[in-house]
Design an enzyme around this catalytic site. Structure first.
Site, PDB file in Angstrom:
ATOM      1  N   LYS B  79       0.856  -1.195   0.000  1.00 56.25           N
ATOM      2  CA  LYS B  79       0.000   0.000   0.000  1.00 56.25           C
ATOM      3  C   LYS B  79       0.888   1.240   0.000  1.00 56.25           C
ATOM      4  O   LYS B  79       1.924   1.261   0.674  1.00 56.25           O
ATOM      5  CB  LYS B  79      -0.885  -0.028   1.247  1.00 56.25           C
ATOM      6  N   SER B 154      -9.735   1.478   3.048  1.00 54.88           N
ATOM      7  CA  SER B 154      -8.903   2.311   2.196  1.00 54.88           C
ATOM      8  C   SER B 154      -7.876   1.530   1.378  1.00 54.88           C
ATOM      9  O   SER B 154      -7.350   2.051   0.406  1.00 54.88           O
ATOM     10  CB  SER B 154      -8.168   3.340   3.046  1.00 54.88           C
ATOM     11  N   SER B 178      -9.848  -1.083   7.056  1.00 52.24           N
ATOM     12  CA  SER B 178      -9.284  -0.829   5.726  1.00 52.24           C
ATOM     13  C   SER B 178      -8.557  -2.005   5.083  1.00 52.24           C
ATOM     14  O   SER B 178      -8.166  -1.918   3.922  1.00 52.24           O
ATOM     15  CB  SER B 178      -8.333   0.369   5.777  1.00 52.24           C
TER      16      SER B 178
END
Lengths: 113, 488
Positions: B79, B154, B178
């Site tokens: 990420k 997210s 997330s």
């Protein structure tokens, strides 16, 4: 819950998301666009925050007498690590992300006239 | 090679170990898949050269019998909230659009030490603030099962990349769901470890008392492989837990005979899509058929989790994001020549709407006159939520719930209503407040053809137990074998 436009503006300034327009010696106001929410954005933000605050107000009804706060999911004791000098990022690498650099320093707008 | 892209990391690791496939071939296949699926928008930065160099070195180690680990040479994505030395790390924000870290965070460091190949940095909501990956300065991620739908957030890019066969595993961060929510929405396995289990050194901070790094994989075993590489104490993170890390793979086949599974009534109420409820309840029945004892339980303060979370996370975010002032790194507005105006202009230009909304809300709940009513109160309610779990785990070994109240929603459906977007995380938030581990595993496809996730929660530091239950569930159902059709 209603939150006023002025209240949103006050908070945005506290958060350094907005800076008040300033008036110069001739009475001219500084340009607002880069540093101020426009009226429409302020109204929208006020409405959104009002709705969120309405929702989170349910917390006020919870009886928390004698309940200690939780600051982390796992409460860990503070630890000490050995006080030893270790290699760190060198100056050039540390300054490599600076938007404006002069020599070995980060350059910023002057704060004293 | 194409068919290997739909295989599990465990299967590919075996092929690498047997030298039936090379890391260079895997990297090429992954890059081809990424090229063939650009509309998913999963990556912000791809490190093609670095990956090829890493793969050559990994193959050389294998050839000389010096493989560093089971995942040596396996392509993995990170990420774009995790620092990577020399490789742009943006937090999906205009604020850091050109930021190149001078050091590796703990995750990049540990994966490199294991020989994993970091193929690139995945798209996410800006500063991890969002539940749909639509709040990214680099555009939304699309769901590989249906590109009109969100991938969740997210960590939507990491989830979608694993689901679409672009990489074999990925890392995300989970502050309020997330990792688990996008895992559920894209049909992969996602684990949020116990707070403190994985180092946060080099993770761009959102809400420091809640943030935790964790893996995505196609199976529980894949996730166990990555957890083995990333878990463990790190003195550079003051909240890192000095608790021994077990061998996750050695206990994963242990079965669930006699395990007590708690089912909290509060997670099956209003707002839960009936189709999701049906599949989750079927999943819980499957655990029962596999030997677990199903026990109804109550977590009475669950209803306050959403409010508690949004007070605490925004307060911490407003403090953490104060560092972005355009001085030492990040975006600096060029129009302003007075310091305080420069701060405000840089932040105003650099942050997107959702980040600004949360900073303003966080500043509000911390400001004089409101601190006690909101922030201090939320910290105390957080204690009650944590105590609910403490009580429950005296009677049950794991807890099973839905991961998300619905399947993936359409892009744009919730962007104009922040509160409705926040509700998308309603099943996952309490876990972060309590600091316990949580895992989402595929529980089948709903009538709309989209994946549903079963969430498994365990006591602090019992990630191994969750992986064992998830593995048993996979074996019993085959749900984790399902892949979206990729139009390559």
């Amino acid at each position: 819950m209603t939150i006023s436009r002025d209240e949103v503006r006050r908070i945005a300034r506290l958060a350094h998301l907005e800076y008040p327009r300033v008036q110069d010696d001739q009475g001219h106001w500084s340009e607002p666009e880069a540093v101020c929410f426009d009226e429409q954005a302020l109204d929208r933000l006020a409405t959104e925050l009002g709705r969120i605050l309405d929702h989170v107000r349910d917390l006020q009804a919870v009886d928390v007498r004698d309940v200690p706060p939780t600051r982390h999911g796992v409460e860990l004791p503070s630890r000490w690590r050995p006080d030893e000098a270790k290699p760190s990022i060198d100056r050039d690498a540390g300054l490599s992300g600076a938007p404006v650099r002069i020599g070995d320093a980060v350059a910023v707008p002057k704060i004293v006239e | 090679m194409e068919c290997l892209l739909d295989a599990s990391l465990s299967f590919v690791a075996d092929r690498l170990a047997a030298r039936e496939v090379s890391s260079v071939e895997l990297i090429r296949a992954c890059l081809d898949r990424i090229d063939a699926t650009p509309t998913l928008n999963t990556f912000i930065t791809i490190d093609e050269d670095g990956a090829r160099r890493g793969a050559l070195a990994a193959d050389d180690r294998r050839a000389h019998g010096r493989a560093l680990s089971r995942i040596d040479g396996v392509p993995i994505a990170l990420k774009d909230l995790l620092m990577t030395a020399g490789l742009r790390t943006t937090a999906a924000s205009k604020m850091l659009a050109n930021y190149v870290p001078p050091y590796d965070g703990a995750m990049a460091e540990r994966l490199r030490a294991q020989g994993a190949i970091m193929l690139g940095k995945t798209n996410c909501d800006e500063f991890a603030m969002g539940s749909s990956n639509e709040h990214s300065a680099f555009g939304p991620v699309r769901n590989p099962w249906d590109e009109t739908r969100v991938a969740g957030g997210s960590s939507g890019g990491s989830a979608a990349a694993v689901a679409a066969g672009q990489v074999f595993a990925a890392l995300g961060t989970d502050t309020g769901g997330s990792i688990r929510q996008p895992a559920a929405l894209t049909g992969v396995v996602g684990l949020k470890p116990t707070y403190g289990r994985v180092s946060r050194f080099g993770v761009i901070a959102f809400a420091s008392s809640l943030d935790q790094v964790g893996p995505f994989g196609r199976t529980a075993k894949d996730v166990a492989h990555v957890m083995q590489a990333i878990a463990g104490f790190d003195e550079r993170d003051s909240t890192s837990a000095d608790v021994p890390v077990p061998d996750y793979l050695s206990e994963i086949d242990g079965g669930i005979e006699g395990l007590k599974v708690g089912v909290p009534t509060e997670y099956f109420g209003e707002g839960l899509d009936p189709d999701v409820e049906t599949l989750v309840r079927q999943g819980i029945e499957t655990l029962g058929h596999a030997g677990a004892e199903i026990v109804p339980i109550s977590l009475p303060h669950t209803r306050y989790a959403l409010s508690t979370y949004y007070v605490i996370c925004t307060a911490e975010a407003s403090s953490n994001l104060a560092r972005y002032d355009g001085v030492r790194y990040g975006h600096r507005a060029s129009s302003e020549h007075e310091l305080r105006r420069m701060y405000a202009a840089s932040r105003s230009e650099g942050f997107g709407d959702e980040v600004k909304r949360r900073i303003v809300l966080g500043t509000y709940v911390l400001s004089s006159g409101y601190y006690d009513a909101y922030y201090a109160q939320a910290q105390k309610v957080r204690t009650l939520i944590r105590r609910d779990f403490e009580s429950a785990f005296k009677h049950v070994d794991v807890i099973a719930t839905p991961t998300s109240p619905s399947t993936a929603f359409r892009l744009g459906d919730k962007t104009t209503d922040p509160l409705s977007m926040y509700m998308a995380d309603v099943c996952t938030l309490a876990v972060n407040l309590a600091g316990i581990p949580g895992l989402s595993t595929p529980a089948g496809l709903a009538a709309d053809g989209l994946p549903v996730g079963l969430q498994l929660l365990g006591p602090w530091f019992e990630e191994g137990r969750l992986l064992r239950v998830a593995h048993a569930f996979e074996q019993a159902t085959g749900h984790a074998d399902r892949r979206p059709t990729i139009k390559a």
